[in-house]
Design an enzyme around this catalytic site. Structure first.
Site, PDB file in Angstrom:
ATOM      1  N   VAL A   8       1.004  -1.364  -0.198  1.00  0.00           N
ATOM      2  CA  VAL A   8       0.096   0.120   0.041  1.00  0.00           C
ATOM      3  C   VAL A   8       0.734   1.231  -0.156  1.00  0.00           C
ATOM      4  O   VAL A   8       1.678   1.371   0.658  1.00  0.00           O
ATOM      5  CB  VAL A   8      -0.754  -0.125   1.170  1.00  0.00           C
ATOM      6  CG1 VAL A   8      -1.699   1.310   1.370  1.00  0.00           C
ATOM      7  CG2 VAL A   8      -1.787  -1.391   1.197  1.00  0.00           C
ATOM      8  N   CYS A   9       0.517   2.165  -0.903  1.00  0.00           N
ATOM      9  CA  CYS A   9       1.210   3.554  -0.752  1.00  0.00           C
ATOM     10  C   CYS A   9       0.155   4.767  -0.746  1.00  0.00           C
ATOM     11  O   CYS A   9      -1.230   4.246  -1.040  1.00  0.00           O
ATOM     12  CB  CYS A   9       2.196   3.689  -2.095  1.00  0.00           C
ATOM     13  SG  CYS A   9       1.519   3.935  -3.522  1.00  0.00           S
ATOM     14  N   GLY A  10       0.496   5.690  -1.048  1.00  0.00           N
ATOM     15  CA  GLY A  10      -0.545   6.872  -1.106  1.00  0.00           C
ATOM     16  C   GLY A  10      -1.302   6.853  -2.231  1.00  0.00           C
ATOM     17  O   GLY A  10      -2.602   7.352  -1.837  1.00  0.00           O
TER      18      GLY A  10
END
EC number: 2.7.1.194
Length: 101
Positions: A8-10
């Site tokens: 998960v990232c921004g």
């Protein structure tokens, strides 16, 4: 059984895609049965049913809430196996030992 990892990232486009590839390479070399997917932090809740472990940078990991047999691994350098590898292996060996070959 296969341990399912969600990176998960921004935004779900750059960092998480690269992290997905790095985690996949690392777990393949470590002989761990796995799948890896990626998404943006805003989408992770809809992806939780298909994940056992969520891996994200430390500042995003603090925003992720899970219940049951799901685990969050927060890392400083999500592109460095030297950083995420030991943390990820610790969770896998403790909670998913059947996936270690």
């Amino acid at each position: 059984m296969t341990v399912r990892i969600l990176a998960v990232c921004g935004n779900g486009q750059g960092s998480s895609m690269i992290m997905k590839m790095k985690v996949d390479q690392f777990l393949t070399q470590s002989n761990i049965d796995h799948t890896v997917n990626s998404c943006a932090v805003g989408e992770y809740k809809s992806e939780l049913s298909g994940a056992d472990i969520i891996i994200a940078s430390t500042h995003i990991a603090g925003e992720i809430t899970v219940t049951g047999n799901k685990y969050v691994v927060g890392v400083r350098n999500m592109l460095s196996p030297a950083d995420f590898g030991p943390k990820l292996l610790e969770v896998i060996k403790e909670h998913f030992p059947q996936d270690v070959k």
